[in-house]
Design a protein around this motif. Structure first.
Motif, short mmCIF file in Angstrom:
data_model
loop_
_atom_site.label_atom_id
_atom_site.label_comp_id
_atom_site.label_asym_id
_atom_site.label_seq_id
_atom_site.Cartn_x
_atom_site.Cartn_y
_atom_site.Cartn_z
N ALA A 61 0.92 -1.26 0.11
CA ALA A 61 -0.08 0.05 -0.13
C ALA A 61 1.00 1.09 -0.12
N ASN A 62 1.81 1.25 0.77
CA ASN A 62 2.82 2.38 0.69
C ASN A 62 3.44 2.62 -0.48
N LEU A 63 4.04 1.30 -1.18
CA LEU A 63 4.73 1.51 -2.53
C LEU A 63 3.52 2.25 -3.30
N GLY A 64 2.24 1.49 -3.56
CA GLY A 64 1.16 2.02 -4.36
C GLY A 64 0.93 3.34 -4.17
N MET A 65 0.92 3.91 -2.89
CA MET A 65 0.80 5.47 -2.59
C MET A 65 1.77 6.23 -3.17
N LEU A 66 3.05 5.87 -3.02
CA LEU A 66 4.22 6.72 -3.72
C LEU A 66 4.29 6.64 -4.92
N ALA A 67 3.72 5.51 -5.55
CA ALA A 67 4.07 5.25 -6.98
C ALA A 67 2.80 6.25 -7.77
N ALA A 68 1.66 6.12 -7.03
CA ALA A 68 0.67 7.03 -7.42
C ALA A 68 0.65 8.54 -7.40
N LEU A 69 1.31 9.01 -6.45
CA LEU A 69 1.95 10.30 -6.25
C LEU A 69 2.88 10.76 -7.46
N TYR A 71 3.17 9.26 -10.55
CA TYR A 71 2.43 9.06 -11.82
C TYR A 71 1.07 9.46 -12.02
N VAL A 72 0.40 10.21 -11.01
CA VAL A 72 -0.78 10.69 -11.33
C VAL A 72 -0.82 11.73 -12.09
N ARG A 73 -2.19 11.95 -12.75
CA ARG A 73 -2.10 13.19 -13.56
C ARG A 73 -1.88 14.58 -12.87
N ASN A 74 -0.92 15.17 -13.43
CA ASN A 74 -0.56 16.52 -13.10
C ASN A 74 0.27 16.36 -11.59
N SER A 75 0.92 15.45 -11.72
CA SER A 75 1.76 15.02 -10.50
C SER A 75 2.62 16.12 -10.14
N PRO A 76 2.61 16.36 -8.55
CA PRO A 76 3.13 17.34 -7.95
C PRO A 76 4.66 17.31 -7.79
N VAL A 77 5.17 16.14 -8.09
CA VAL A 77 6.80 15.51 -7.74
C VAL A 77 7.37 15.25 -8.81
N GLN A 78 8.50 15.40 -8.99
CA GLN A 78 9.48 14.77 -10.20
C GLN A 78 10.61 14.22 -9.21
N GLU A 79 11.43 13.32 -10.32
CA GLU A 79 12.48 12.74 -9.94
C GLU A 79 13.58 13.60 -9.16
N GLY A 80 13.89 13.07 -7.81
CA GLY A 80 15.06 14.08 -7.12
C GLY A 80 14.31 14.82 -5.89
N ASP A 81 13.02 15.17 -6.07
CA ASP A 81 12.40 15.97 -4.91
C ASP A 81 12.27 15.05 -3.93
N GLU A 82 12.20 16.01 -2.53
CA GLU A 82 12.41 15.47 -1.36
C GLU A 82 11.01 15.16 -0.63
N VAL A 83 11.17 14.33 0.02
CA VAL A 83 9.83 13.95 0.86
C VAL A 83 10.24 13.86 2.59
N ILE A 84 9.62 14.63 3.37
CA ILE A 84 10.15 14.59 4.78
C ILE A 84 9.17 13.62 5.31
N VAL A 85 10.30 12.78 6.26
CA VAL A 85 9.78 11.39 6.91
C VAL A 85 10.33 11.29 8.36
#
Length: 395
Positions: A61-69, A71-85
């Motif tokens: 589910a975590n993998l699906g959620m991040l993958a959807a983020l 590849y979703v239409r008009n994705s707000p992220v691109q390769e290299g962007d940071e995710v705070i954890v």
């Protein structure tokens, strides 16, 4: 080996789950179908979101959620962007961030709540930051209302790893519903069990459609004719195997969907017992100089009960764990402790680390015991007696 008097977890199944499993096995409909869809509908209604998409595990589910983020239409992220954890969570909170080309940015946790320190989150936001992945640890909500405001202020996406916190609430909202999406786990030790299984909830139709495609090979099957991923053609034969996203096979089985429906109906009673047990635990173990116990935010669903050694007990964890084990009390680290000390970090892409004193303290001095879906008052009192016996022997 001593008899286990207080295990980490216990089964939530009875004859109803066995009946559901038997019915499915006799039907010969074993792959994902109507039972999974019904469980998804029931689950979305329970959480209060528009959509729920089931996966074969919480990690998936975590993998699906991040993958959807990604590849979703008009994705707000691109390769290299940071995710705070947060620096304290399970491994598969972190891996999917890298697996879709994003960069981890670790922040320390609050030693009382065990969740990410909101003040440090704001300090960590930089020009490459695009998302916050909050983790609700051991059933306890993070400060999701503040994180949501922070996300809105800085135009960030808020996601939740809610795998340990089904049923938790903050300000009348269920955790897992505060951001764009939230995840859940249905593994044996969790609040409900479908053998293996997980879920992603969201209010975004585009996001749900992307999840559906990513879950099953990145194809268009299962989507409406007109959708946000890739419109289906008028040729059903061609649509059987039209691949449009770099997806996975993370589908659950029908058996898990059928059992999930039964478990979800029982869950309010499970949750009630977990909260009653939580009150007993706090009454027994809080207010001591030699322990720090988790501070509840909102209404925890009490996955388990954490203990961080303090005062005269600092440095005594090995001894107390041995004492518990000798008396039949099972223990585990607080999730994975300070994850950044693991050797796997050499394989991960992450922003430069700040000091993480609270995560390190938790890592060195913390552990947790389980909670259950039934009355364990007498057992918790026995655990307390075992702890007291040890503590009184330390000068």
């Amino acid at each position: 080996m001593p008899e286990v008097i207080y295990p980490l977890a216990s089964t939530t199944w009875d004859f109803e789950e066995v009946q559901a499993a038997t019915r499915l096995l006799e039907s010969n409909q074993l792959t994902m179908g109507a039972e999974v869809r019904k469980f998804e509908e029931d689950f979305a209604q329970y959480i209060g979101t528009k959509y729920a998409v089931m996966f074969n595990s919480g990690s998936s589910a975590n993998l699906g959620m991040l993958a959807a983020l990604r590849y979703v239409r008009n994705s707000p992220v691109q390769e290299g962007d940071e995710v705070i954890v947060p620096a304290v969570s399970w491994s598969t909170t972190y891996y999917p961030v890298n697996q879709v080309g994003l960069t981890l940015k670790f922040v320390d946790v609050n030693l009382q709540t065990l969740n990410m320190d909101v003040n440090l989150v704001e300090q960590a936001i930089g020009p490459k930051t695009k998302a916050i992945l909050a983790v609700n640890l051991l059933g306890n909500p993070a400060e999701l209302n503040l994180l949501r405001k922070l996300s809105e202020k800085h135009n960030l996406v808020l996601l939740e790893d809610n795998c340990e916190s089904l049923g938790a609430e903050l300000d009348g909202e269920k955790t897992g519903s505060f951001g764009l999406a939230g995840t859940y786990s249905f593994f044996f030790s969790h609040h409900i069990c479908t053998m293996e299984g997980g879920m992603v909830t969201t209010d975004s139709k585009d996001f749900a459609e992307t999840l559906i495609s990513m879950r099953a090979h990145g194809w268009t099957r299962g989507l409406e004719n007109v959708n946000s991923v890739h419109n289906r053609s008028e040729n059903d034969w061609d649509d059987l195997f039209r691949f449009v996203l770099p997806g996975y096979n993370l589908r659950p089985i029908e058996l898990s969907g059928a059992i999930g429906q039964v478990q979800l109906r029982k869950f309010p009673l499970f949750l009630d017992w977990r909260r009653k047990n939580g009150k007993i635990f706090i009454d027994l173990f809080s207010g001591r100089d030699d322990l720090i116990v988790q501070e509840e935010i909102g209404r925890s669903s009490w996955f388990g009960f954490s203990l961080i050694l303090n005062g005269k007990l600092r440095g005594k964890r090995s001894e107390i764990l041995a004492h518990f084990a000798a008396h039949g009390v099972e223990t585990r680290p607080i999730v994975a402790g300070n994850f950044t000390v693991n050797p796997v970090m050499k394989h991960l892409k992450y922003a430069p680390l700040d000091t993480l004193p609270n995560a390190e303290r938790l890592h060195e001095e913390g552990f947790f015991i389980g909670n259950h879906h039934s009355d364990v008052e007498n057992e918790l009192k026995k655990v307390f007696e075992i702890f007291e016996e040890f503590s009184k022997g330390v000068k």
